[in-house]
Write an enzyme that holds these catalytic residues in place. Structure first.
Site, PDB file in Angstrom:
ATOM      1  N   CYS A 277      38.196  25.649  10.615  1.00 26.96           N
ATOM      2  CA  CYS A 277      37.523  27.023  10.994  1.00 26.96           C
ATOM      3  C   CYS A 277      36.861  27.724   9.731  1.00 26.96           C
ATOM      4  CB  CYS A 277      38.742  28.083  11.293  1.00 26.96           C
ATOM      5  SG  CYS A 277      39.507  27.472  12.878  1.00 26.96           S
TER       6      CYS A 277
HETATM    7  N1  LIG Z   1      42.542  24.773  14.684  1.00 31.37           N
HETATM    8  C1  LIG Z   1      42.679  26.050  14.242  1.00 31.37           C
HETATM    9  O1  LIG Z   1      43.345  26.442  13.556  1.00 31.37           O
HETATM   10  C2  LIG Z   1      41.761  27.032  15.117  1.00 31.37           C
HETATM   11  C3  LIG Z   1      42.148  28.545  14.951  1.00 31.37           C
HETATM   12  C4  LIG Z   1      41.322  29.116  15.646  1.00 31.37           C
HETATM   13  C5  LIG Z   1      40.247  28.724  16.538  1.00 31.37           C
HETATM   14  N2  LIG Z   1      40.025  27.327  16.369  1.00 31.37           N
HETATM   15  C6  LIG Z   1      38.557  27.051  17.297  1.00 31.37           C
HETATM   16  O2  LIG Z   1      39.254  26.291  18.509  1.00 31.37           O
HETATM   17  C7  LIG Z   1      38.414  25.209  18.756  1.00 31.37           C
HETATM   18  C8  LIG Z   1      39.285  23.925  19.009  1.00 31.37           C
HETATM   19  O3  LIG Z   1      39.499  23.700  17.775  1.00 31.37           O
HETATM   20  P1  LIG Z   1      40.978  22.726  17.714  1.00 31.37           P
HETATM   21  O4  LIG Z   1      41.688  22.733  16.340  1.00 31.37           O
HETATM   22  O5  LIG Z   1      41.809  22.817  18.526  1.00 31.37           O
HETATM   23  O6  LIG Z   1      40.302  21.140  17.704  1.00 31.37           O
HETATM   24  P2  LIG Z   1      40.991  19.628  18.247  1.00 31.37           P
HETATM   25  O7  LIG Z   1      40.028  18.752  17.568  1.00 31.37           O
HETATM   26  O8  LIG Z   1      42.242  19.814  17.704  1.00 31.37           O
HETATM   27  O9  LIG Z   1      41.259  19.739  19.640  1.00 31.37           O
HETATM   28  C9  LIG Z   1      40.140  19.583  20.317  1.00 31.37           C
HETATM   29  C10 LIG Z   1      40.326  18.728  21.403  1.00 31.37           C
HETATM   30  O10 LIG Z   1      39.112  18.713  22.564  1.00 31.37           O
HETATM   31  C11 LIG Z   1      39.184  17.523  23.028  1.00 31.37           C
HETATM   32  N3  LIG Z   1      37.604  17.397  23.643  1.00 31.37           N
HETATM   33  C12 LIG Z   1      36.458  17.096  22.869  1.00 31.37           C
HETATM   34  N4  LIG Z   1      35.625  17.104  23.721  1.00 31.37           N
HETATM   35  C13 LIG Z   1      36.089  17.502  25.292  1.00 31.37           C
HETATM   36  C14 LIG Z   1      35.574  17.299  26.549  1.00 31.37           C
HETATM   37  N5  LIG Z   1      34.054  17.193  26.607  1.00 31.37           N
HETATM   38  N6  LIG Z   1      36.669  17.613  27.549  1.00 31.37           N
HETATM   39  C15 LIG Z   1      37.725  17.505  27.050  1.00 31.37           C
HETATM   40  N7  LIG Z   1      38.082  17.724  25.926  1.00 31.37           N
HETATM   41  C16 LIG Z   1      37.407  17.574  24.828  1.00 31.37           C
HETATM   42  C17 LIG Z   1      39.450  16.626  21.881  1.00 31.37           C
HETATM   43  O11 LIG Z   1      39.659  15.259  21.992  1.00 31.37           O
HETATM   44  C18 LIG Z   1      40.420  17.242  21.207  1.00 31.37           C
HETATM   45  O12 LIG Z   1      41.853  16.765  21.742  1.00 31.37           O
HETATM   46  C19 LIG Z   1      37.335  25.071  18.010  1.00 31.37           C
HETATM   47  O13 LIG Z   1      36.265  25.784  18.308  1.00 31.37           O
HETATM   48  C20 LIG Z   1      37.834  25.742  16.723  1.00 31.37           C
HETATM   49  O14 LIG Z   1      36.788  26.291  15.493  1.00 31.37           O
HETATM   50  C21 LIG Z   1      40.701  26.535  15.732  1.00 31.37           C
END
Ligand SMILES: NC(=O)c1ccc[n+]([C@@H]2O[C@H](COP(=O)([O-])OP(=O)(O)OC[C@H]3O[C@@H](n4cnc5c(N)ncnc54)[C@H](O)[C@@H]3O)[C@@H](O)[C@H]2O)c1
Length: 441
Positions: A277
């Site tokens: 992030c």
């Molecule tokens: N990790 C954090 O602390 C956090 C906090 C707040 C916001 N975010 C935001 O949340 C979003 C997700 O982050 P995250 O950390 O969970 O990512 P992550 O990589 O842990 O998880 C994302 C998941 O989406 C899946 N994916 C990708 N393309 C896909 C598709 N077309 N269809 C279905 N699944 C698909 C991936 O395989 C993965 O399992 C990002 O935008 C991030 O900036 C993350």
């Protein structure tokens, strides 16, 4: 529109709505579990078969999720996972939680959001609420998601389906604030979308649900939160580089400043900024700003300072070895303590420790690491690097320098200080100890 609004509100109220979460990562899996916990049948979607299989077997892979809760909800049929998007046709609510990284040119890579929206659009049914939760630039929901969903489904947003943006704020590893009790901001493309989205989150979560007048407000506020952190971390990092030259302990400076009960929030120095992030999100905004002939120079400058920190740390290691031990970095034995980007979690994404590891090796150092949360990690060249098994006296005696890059709470820092020839601590993990063989960032 009002008929489908009433139907959806009723399904939310009596918990017969079927909920979907696209992307079962750090954000999506805890969210799916909360929805199941609230009593809603929930279906998770992911492109990674391994994650889908694990969820369906009731096996947890995210630190913030309670193992027994996940397996219990799966057994009771409340939670399941699939790679098959045709199940979207059964859903009343869809949260999109896919990655929003930067590409090699440090520009937004919005392809995951676009692809998941295309997949959803093929099966979207009338009356469904779609909420984007991925962090992104202001305008994504209305300029990108809305047309993709309309084109693929043949439905009209605002008439046939609801659409909103609600940023995810989960802070992995936070013991106090989890998905369930963190306040949620919601902004829909119209009043009804905001209303049904807020109703859903109020039913599932305990934190306050704060509604705003548009998706753009919600998208921008999320970027403001994360840019605020990035800029303040850069400020304290820049102070730190000057403080070292002036022989001032910056950690003590921040501790003194934070005694002011108003107008100051403490941020601490560090070896760089990691995670999915804080180092990325501000650049979604600087990219968008250029469409409006604006260069966000303060935000860019913060990125420049923070991105330089891992290399500043390597420079400090060089200085310590040469000034104190008349040694070169080339051939020096360095033990890195911690490779995760923050304490007590296993997340390695954009971790500055990985850059430091590579940069030290490039200068000829012999680097090993210890991280109880990451027994192995994949190097940039694809090779597997293994953590040393145990942090013993003999391991510590046999290195030239220990470099603390993550302040995991399970490490015995007193022993590290006692047994190592020298410790360079970039996280103030040794706070409270005084030693001639210790230097802080
Ligand atoms: N990790 C954090 O602390 C956090 C906090 C707040 C916001 N975010 C935001 O949340 C979003 C997700 O982050 P995250 O950390 O969970 O990512 P992550 O990589 O842990 O998880 C994302 C998941 O989406 C899946 N994916 C990708 N393309 C896909 C598709 N077309 N269809 C279905 N699944 C698909 C991936 O395989 C993965 O399992 C990002 O935008 C991030 O900036 C993350």
């Amino acid at each position: 529109m009002s008929k489908i609004r009433e139907e959806l509100l009723e399904k939310i109220e009596n918990k017969t709505a079927v909920l979907g979460v696209i992307g079962l990562g750090y954000v999506g899996l805890p969210l799916a579990v909360e929805k199941a916990k609230a009593g809603f049948r929930t279906v998770g979607f992911d492109v990674q078969g391994k994650k889908v299989d694990m969820v369906n077997k009731g096996e947890n892979y995210i630190g913030d999720v309670v193992d027994e809760e996940l397996s219990d909800f799966v057994q009771r049929g409340l939670l399941s996972a699939t790679k098959d998007f045709s199940f979207v046709k059964d859903l009343d609510f869809i949260a999109i939680c896919v990655p929003t990284p930067l590409d090699v040119y440090q520009q937004p890579d919005i392809s995951f959001v676009r692809k998941s929206a295309e997949d959803v659009s093929k099966y979207l049914k009338k009356g469904t609420l779609v909420v984007l939760e991925s962090t992104t630039y202001p305008g994504t929901t209305e300029e990108l998601l809305l047309p993709v969903l309309e084109r693929g489904s043949g439905l009209t947003c605002g008439e046939d389906f609801f659409l909103a943006f609600s940023p995810e704020r989960v802070d992995p590893g936070n013991k106090l604030f989890k998905t369930k009790n963190t306040p949620k901001v919601v902004g829909g493309v119209n009043e009804e979308s905001t209303e049904v989205a807020a109703a859903l989150y109020r039913k599932v979560l305990e934190g306050e649900v704060f509604t705003v007048s548009s998706p753009k407000i919600a998208e921008m506020e999320k970027i403001l939160e994360n840019t605020y952190r990035n800029v303040n971390i850069a400020l304290v990092n820049e102070f730190t580089m000057l403080a070292e030259k002036m022989g001032i302990n910056m950690w003590e400076v921040v501790d003194a400043a934070k005694t002011k009960p108003y107008g100051f929030q403490a941020f601490y120095p560090g070896p760089g900024v990691g995670g999915h992030c804080i180092p990325l999100d501000p650049f979604y905004l600087t990219w968008k700003a250029r469409e409006y002939d604006m260069h966000m120079s303060l935000v860019e400058a913060a990125g420049t300072v923070n991105d330089a920190m891992p290399f500043y740390v390597v420079h400090r290691v060089m200085k310590i070895l040469s000034r104190r031990f008349k040694k070169s970095l080339n051939g020096a034995k360095i033990l890195l303590l911690g490779v995760a980007y923050k304490r007590d979690i296993d997340d390695l994404r954009d971790s500055p420790a990985l850059l430091i590891f590579d940069a030290l090796e490039k200068e000829g150092a012999l680097v090993e690491y210890y991280d109880p949360f990451n027994p192995t990690f994949v190097r940039m060249d694809g090779n597997i690097q293994r953590s040393i098994g145990k942090l013993t006296s003999s391991v510590l005696n046999n290195v030239d320098l220990v470099l603390i890059t993550t302040d995991h709470s399970t490490v015995d820092y007193e022993m590290v200080l006692r047994e190592s020839p020298f410790v360079f601590d970039t996280k103030n993990a040794t706070k409270g100890f005084i030693s001639d063989t210790l230097e802080l960032l």
